[in-house]
Design a protein around this motif. Structure first.
Motif, PDB file in Angstrom:
ATOM      1  N   GLU A  60      12.988   0.270  -6.354  1.00 13.97           N
ATOM      2  CA  GLU A  60      14.192   0.503  -7.149  1.00 13.97           C
ATOM      3  C   GLU A  60      14.562  -0.735  -7.976  1.00 13.97           C
ATOM      4  O   GLU A  60      15.065  -0.626  -9.087  1.00 13.97           O
ATOM      5  N   LYS A  61      14.265  -1.910  -7.414  1.00 10.35           N
ATOM      6  CA  LYS A  61      14.562  -3.168  -8.125  1.00 10.35           C
ATOM      7  C   LYS A  61      13.814  -3.225  -9.453  1.00 10.35           C
ATOM      8  O   LYS A  61      14.322  -3.722 -10.451  1.00 10.35           O
ATOM      9  N   LEU A  62      12.573  -2.744  -9.445  1.00  8.21           N
ATOM     10  CA  LEU A  62      11.797  -2.733 -10.690  1.00  8.21           C
ATOM     11  C   LEU A  62      12.392  -1.718 -11.663  1.00  8.21           C
ATOM     12  O   LEU A  62      12.442  -1.951 -12.871  1.00  8.21           O
ATOM     13  N   ARG A  63      12.854  -0.592 -11.105  1.00  4.37           N
ATOM     14  CA  ARG A  63      13.405   0.472 -11.968  1.00  4.37           C
ATOM     15  C   ARG A  63      14.686   0.026 -12.640  1.00  4.37           C
ATOM     16  O   ARG A  63      15.047   0.534 -13.704  1.00  4.37           O
ATOM     17  N   GLU A  64      15.377  -0.927 -12.032  1.00  8.47           N
ATOM     18  CA  GLU A  64      16.649  -1.398 -12.600  1.00  8.47           C
ATOM     19  C   GLU A  64      16.454  -2.411 -13.727  1.00  8.47           C
ATOM     20  O   GLU A  64      17.368  -2.699 -14.473  1.00  8.47           O
ATOM     21  N   LEU A  65      15.230  -2.973 -13.821  1.00 11.61           N
ATOM     22  CA  LEU A  65      14.994  -4.000 -14.857  1.00 11.61           C
ATOM     23  C   LEU A  65      14.968  -3.365 -16.239  1.00 11.61           C
ATOM     24  O   LEU A  65      14.409  -2.277 -16.424  1.00 11.61           O
ATOM     25  N   ASP A  66      15.528  -4.055 -17.229  1.00 14.34           N
ATOM     26  CA  ASP A  66      15.457  -3.577 -18.610  1.00 14.34           C
ATOM     27  C   ASP A  66      14.176  -4.123 -19.244  1.00 14.34           C
ATOM     28  O   ASP A  66      14.094  -5.292 -19.610  1.00 14.34           O
TER      29      ASP A  66
ATOM     30  N   PRO B  83     -10.914   8.732   7.050  1.00  6.80           N
ATOM     31  CA  PRO B  83      -9.683   7.965   7.328  1.00  6.80           C
ATOM     32  C   PRO B  83      -9.683   7.274   8.682  1.00  6.80           C
ATOM     33  O   PRO B  83      -9.138   6.182   8.827  1.00  6.80           O
ATOM     34  N   ASP B  84     -10.344   7.911   9.674  1.00  8.21           N
ATOM     35  CA  ASP B  84     -10.318   7.332  11.025  1.00  8.21           C
ATOM     36  C   ASP B  84     -11.187   6.080  11.153  1.00  8.21           C
ATOM     37  O   ASP B  84     -11.114   5.385  12.173  1.00  8.21           O
ATOM     38  N   ASP B  85     -12.015   5.830  10.149  1.00 11.35           N
ATOM     39  CA  ASP B  85     -12.886   4.646  10.227  1.00 11.35           C
ATOM     40  C   ASP B  85     -12.200   3.378   9.709  1.00 11.35           C
ATOM     41  O   ASP B  85     -12.793   2.297   9.748  1.00 11.35           O
ATOM     42  N   TYR B  86     -10.990   3.528   9.189  1.00  9.48           N
ATOM     43  CA  TYR B  86     -10.230   2.342   8.783  1.00  9.48           C
ATOM     44  C   TYR B  86      -9.471   1.783   9.982  1.00  9.48           C
ATOM     45  O   TYR B  86      -9.069   2.545  10.875  1.00  9.48           O
ATOM     46  N   GLY B  87      -9.208   0.481   9.975  1.00  9.80           N
ATOM     47  CA  GLY B  87      -8.277  -0.108  10.932  1.00  9.80           C
ATOM     48  C   GLY B  87      -6.877   0.420  10.645  1.00  9.80           C
ATOM     49  O   GLY B  87      -6.584   0.835   9.512  1.00  9.80           O
ATOM     50  N   ALA B  88      -6.009   0.384  11.664  1.00 11.99           N
ATOM     51  CA  ALA B  88      -4.697   1.032  11.533  1.00 11.99           C
ATOM     52  C   ALA B  88      -3.869   0.441  10.392  1.00 11.99           C
ATOM     53  O   ALA B  88      -3.250   1.180   9.613  1.00 11.99           O
ATOM     54  N   ASP B  89      -3.840  -0.906  10.255  1.00 14.32           N
ATOM     55  CA  ASP B  89      -2.961  -1.507   9.239  1.00 14.32           C
ATOM     56  C   ASP B  89      -3.435  -1.186   7.824  1.00 14.32           C
ATOM     57  O   ASP B  89      -2.650  -0.846   6.945  1.00 14.32           O
ATOM     58  N   VAL B  90      -4.748  -1.286   7.614  1.00 13.92           N
ATOM     59  CA  VAL B  90      -5.282  -1.051   6.262  1.00 13.92           C
ATOM     60  C   VAL B  90      -5.143   0.420   5.881  1.00 13.92           C
ATOM     61  O   VAL B  90      -4.739   0.752   4.759  1.00 13.92           O
ATOM     62  N   ARG B  91      -5.418   1.306   6.831  1.00 10.83           N
ATOM     63  CA  ARG B  91      -5.278   2.745   6.545  1.00 10.83           C
ATOM     64  C   ARG B  91      -3.833   3.077   6.156  1.00 10.83           C
ATOM     65  O   ARG B  91      -3.598   3.773   5.162  1.00 10.83           O
ATOM     66  N   ALA B  92      -2.887   2.547   6.918  1.00 11.01           N
ATOM     67  CA  ALA B  92      -1.481   2.849   6.627  1.00 11.01           C
ATOM     68  C   ALA B  92      -1.082   2.306   5.253  1.00 11.01           C
ATOM     69  O   ALA B  92      -0.409   2.987   4.482  1.00 11.01           O
ATOM     70  N   ARG B  93      -1.521   1.105   4.945  1.00  8.83           N
ATOM     71  CA  ARG B  93      -1.168   0.519   3.639  1.00  8.83           C
ATOM     72  C   ARG B  93      -1.756   1.336   2.488  1.00  8.83           C
ATOM     73  O   ARG B  93      -1.117   1.543   1.460  1.00  8.83           O
ATOM     74  N   LEU B  94      -2.991   1.795   2.678  1.00 13.50           N
ATOM     75  CA  LEU B  94      -3.621   2.583   1.612  1.00 13.50           C
ATOM     76  C   LEU B  94      -2.950   3.945   1.471  1.00 13.50           C
ATOM     77  O   LEU B  94      -2.728   4.434   0.364  1.00 13.50           O
ATOM     78  N   GLU B  95      -2.624   4.557   2.609  1.00 11.62           N
ATOM     79  CA  GLU B  95      -1.999   5.893   2.538  1.00 11.62           C
ATOM     80  C   GLU B  95      -0.624   5.826   1.876  1.00 11.62           C
ATOM     81  O   GLU B  95      -0.292   6.660   1.028  1.00 11.62           O
ATOM     82  N   VAL B  96       0.152   4.832   2.251  1.00 14.15           N
ATOM     83  CA  VAL B  96       1.496   4.752   1.667  1.00 14.15           C
ATOM     84  C   VAL B  96       1.416   4.414   0.170  1.00 14.15           C
ATOM     85  O   VAL B  96       2.292   4.767  -0.613  1.00 14.15           O
ATOM     86  N   SER B  97       0.322   3.750  -0.209  1.00 14.33           N
ATOM     87  CA  SER B  97       0.138   3.398  -1.631  1.00 14.33           C
ATOM     88  C   SER B  97       0.054   4.643  -2.510  1.00 14.33           C
ATOM     89  O   SER B  97       0.357   4.610  -3.696  1.00 14.33           O
ATOM     90  N   ARG B  98      -0.374   5.748  -1.895  1.00 16.12           N
ATOM     91  CA  ARG B  98      -0.519   6.981  -2.679  1.00 16.12           C
ATOM     92  C   ARG B  98       0.824   7.634  -2.977  1.00 16.12           C
ATOM     93  O   ARG B  98       0.884   8.608  -3.708  1.00 16.12           O
ATOM     94  N   LEU B  99       1.873   7.097  -2.394  1.00 16.56           N
ATOM     95  CA  LEU B  99       3.207   7.650  -2.663  1.00 16.56           C
ATOM     96  C   LEU B  99       3.856   7.000  -3.881  1.00 16.56           C
ATOM     97  O   LEU B  99       4.930   7.413  -4.314  1.00 16.56           O
ATOM     98  N   ILE B 100       3.228   5.959  -4.422  1.00 10.76           N
ATOM     99  CA  ILE B 100       3.852   5.253  -5.552  1.00 10.76           C
ATOM    100  C   ILE B 100       3.645   6.060  -6.834  1.00 10.76           C
ATOM    101  O   ILE B 100       2.529   6.518  -7.133  1.00 10.76           O
ATOM    102  N   LEU B 101       4.714   6.227  -7.578  1.00 12.58           N
ATOM    103  CA  LEU B 101       4.649   7.033  -8.804  1.00 12.58           C
ATOM    104  C   LEU B 101       3.863   6.315  -9.896  1.00 12.58           C
ATOM    105  O   LEU B 101       3.897   5.083  -9.985  1.00 12.58           O
ATOM    106  N   ALA B 102       3.196   7.094 -10.747  1.00 10.18           N
ATOM    107  CA  ALA B 102       2.488   6.512 -11.889  1.00 10.18           C
ATOM    108  C   ALA B 102       3.459   5.734 -12.773  1.00 10.18           C
ATOM    109  O   ALA B 102       3.122   4.678 -13.322  1.00 10.18           O
ATOM    110  N   SER B 103       4.677   6.243 -12.908  1.00  9.58           N
ATOM    111  CA  SER B 103       5.655   5.556 -13.766  1.00  9.58           C
ATOM    112  C   SER B 103       6.032   4.195 -13.165  1.00  9.58           C
ATOM    113  O   SER B 103       6.279   3.236 -13.895  1.00  9.58           O
ATOM    114  N   ASP B 104       6.034   4.104 -11.829  1.00  5.33           N
ATOM    115  CA  ASP B 104       6.330   2.813 -11.204  1.00  5.33           C
ATOM    116  C   ASP B 104       5.170   1.834 -11.404  1.00  5.33           C
ATOM    117  O   ASP B 104       5.374   0.631 -11.579  1.00  5.33           O
TER     118      ASP B 104
END
Lengths: 471, 68
Positions: B45-51, A332-353
């Motif tokens: 949340e905007k995506l979750r609100e879409l039908d 993780p430390d070998d990434y630049g700060a912006d790219v690392r943060a974007r990738l890490e936060v991406s892991r919080l997105i739900l599969a359903s989303d």
């Protein structure tokens, strides 16, 4: 011919000169390498310059042509590659520290096809780290600068390719585009950039960012040159599962047929209200010119278009987090700060989303295909503004403060989501002397028509002939 | 009756959730990340609100000719 004369010849002009034996591939290659040496300390558009390899390839091209074995319009022409196209024996860094010493064993399909067509690969261009960003402020190889104003970004992620083409440090380049990464830097640097239909150009051996959004395509100084490069790289590739078995047209045939009688849809609704006044004015003048040339223009409607940036970001975030999972866990430390943060936060997105975004993508795609039943092509500015200053982190649009990526990139993602072919051509300059781009979108695999509209516009304007003040 | 404060995820819970999800990010960093990207995360949340009940996911990993 002087170095400067050679530098700004288009591919088609160089091809004619080479074919007529008025200039040799070796002369062109030396002139290009000299120009890189002269200017790239300021621009930083290349990560690796392939001087020895390029001269060797040029000498071979010269021998072949003398023997009567002329391979076509790219034979002996200097081309660069964004540093995520694998090149046998030459490091391919992806603009990262992680791959700083990666030397591929083989060429990717695009590199192979360009070499087979006789192109001289002069180097690997700078890029936003792992193609995840639009500023090209690379923490490992330094920022790439815009040749129209060295204090400004070239756009990204294919910023090195755009800057190198605009400054005459190669005749054409290969970029990649996941959410606008060919078209945005092309527009901000005043050149032509073409993202073909998803599946049209092989991505085998190209470092991925997001499998379902990534596209490979050419960046050039003219529309005809984009057609010439696409001709060589397009076509099915068994090594790429997303590659399409759709016949490749002759892109030069019909290129100059004009726009008379074509129906062009203007995308102006929803978030498209946002361009700054200079971009808006340039776009309106562009539409008026195409109308004068005989095209029928009217407003096109995409009801859910405002969801495209969010949908693209959701999908791209999840897919890129998957691509980078191993390195994110181990280095993780070998990434630049912006790219690392974007990738890490991406892991919080739900599969359903993620799947929800893929369903919204279906909806948006249907709406675009419906619009393209009524129109031959669609038009929209490429970016809502001109190039930002290096170091700018946010932009005020109306009463909202948004990050650089959201500010520059809202008009590009629709065509990664839909896979539709999208071309950007220069369509004006701001009062500060910064380029503005027009985006032309066509039906799936109808690259020929998109190029035809772009050529007709270019042939009746001179924006593409302006040269940056860098020298 | 459960209060709103009791329903709020506590920092130690975030760390536990992050570990369960295999995130390998320290709780403090996770806090900073979620704060920095709260705009984007909330916008989901905007995506979750879409039908979109009548929509199939895009067949994005198939060959490009599926676009035809």
């Amino acid at each position: 011919m002087t170095q400067l004369d050679i530098a700004f010849q288009t591919i088609s002009e160089l091809a004619q000169l080479i074919k007529d034996k008025k200039i040799s591939p070796t002369e062109i290659t030396h002139a290009t390498l000299d120009r890189i040496k002269l200017l790239d300390k300021k621009l930083n558009s290349y990560i690796t310059v392939m001087g020895d390899e390029a001269i060797k390839a040029a000498q071979q091209a010269e021998k072949d042509i003398k023997k009567g074995n002329y391979k076509g319009p790219l034979h002996g022409v200097p081309i660069s590659l964004k540093d995520l196209y694998n090149t046998r024996g030459i490091r391919t860094t992806g603009g990262s520290k992680i791959l700083a010493d990666f030397i591929p064993d083989e060429d990717c399909t695009v590199t192979e096809r360009l070499k087979t067509a006789g192109a001289i690969i002069v180097g690997k261009t700078n890029m936003h780290e792992f193609a995840l960003g639009v500023s090209n402020e690379n923490p490992h190889f330094g920022p790439c600068r815009n040749p129209w104003d060295l204090e400004r970004i070239p756009g990204g992620s294919s910023g090195g390719s755009a800057a190198a083409v605009a400054a005459g440090l190669c005749a054409g380049s290969m970029g990649s585009d996941t959410g606008g990464s060919i078209r945005i830097p092309a527009a901000l640097c005043g050149i032509v950039g073409f993202k073909p239909t998803f599946g049209r150009v092989s991505k085998a051996g190209v470092l991925p960012l997001a499998w379902s959004m990534d596209h490979a395509g050419p960046m050039t100084r003219s529309v005809e040159d984009a057609a010439l490069m696409l001709q060589v790289i397009a076509g099915w590739d068994p090594k790429d599962p997303s590659s399409a078995k759709v016949p490749v047209a002759n892109y030069r045939r019909g290129l100059k047929a004009g726009v008379k009688g074509l129906r062009l849809g203007i995308l102006k609704e929803g978030f498209f209200k946002g361009p700054d006044s200079e971009v808006n004015e340039a776009f309106n003048k562009t539409v008026a010119l195409l109308k004068n040339l005989g095209a029928a223009t009217s407003k096109a409607s995409i009801p859910h278009i405002e969801y495209t940036p969010l949908t693209l970001r959701t999908i791209t975030s999840v897919e890129s987090a998957s691509v980078h999972e191993k390195w994110l866990n181990t280095r993780p430390d070998d990434y630049g700060a912006d790219v690392r943060a974007r990738l890490e936060v991406s892991r919080l997105i739900l599969a359903s989303d993620y799947l929800r975004a893929q369903r919204v993508r279906s909806l948006i795609r249907k709406e675009f295909l419906e619009a393209l039943n009524k129109f031959d092509a669609l038009l929209v500015p490429t970016c809502p503004m001109t190039a930002l200053k290096i170091g700018e982190r946010s932009v005020k649009i109306g009463d909202k403060v948004v990050d650089v990526m959201s500010a520059i990139g809202p008009y590009a993602p629709s065509f990664n989501l839909t896979g539709l072919p999208a071309l950007t051509v220069p369509c004006g300059f701001s009062k500060a002397g910064l380029p503005i781009g027009l985006q032309i979108i066509g039906k799936p695999f109808d690259e020929g028509l998109v190029l035809r509209v772009g050529w007709a516009y270019e042939a009746n304007t001179d924006w593409h002939l302006r040269r940056p003040p860098i020298g | 009756m459960t209060t709103e404060a009791e329903l709020k995820i506590k920092p130690q819970d975030i760390a536990k959730l992050a570990e369960m999800a295999g995130l390998r990010v320290e709780a403090a960093r996770l806090d900073a990340l979620t704060a920095r990207y709260s705009g984007f995360l909330n916008e989901l949340e905007k995506l979750r609100e879409l039908d979109i009940n009548d929509q199939e996911p895009a067949f994005v990993f198939r060959a490009g000719e599926s676009l035809l």
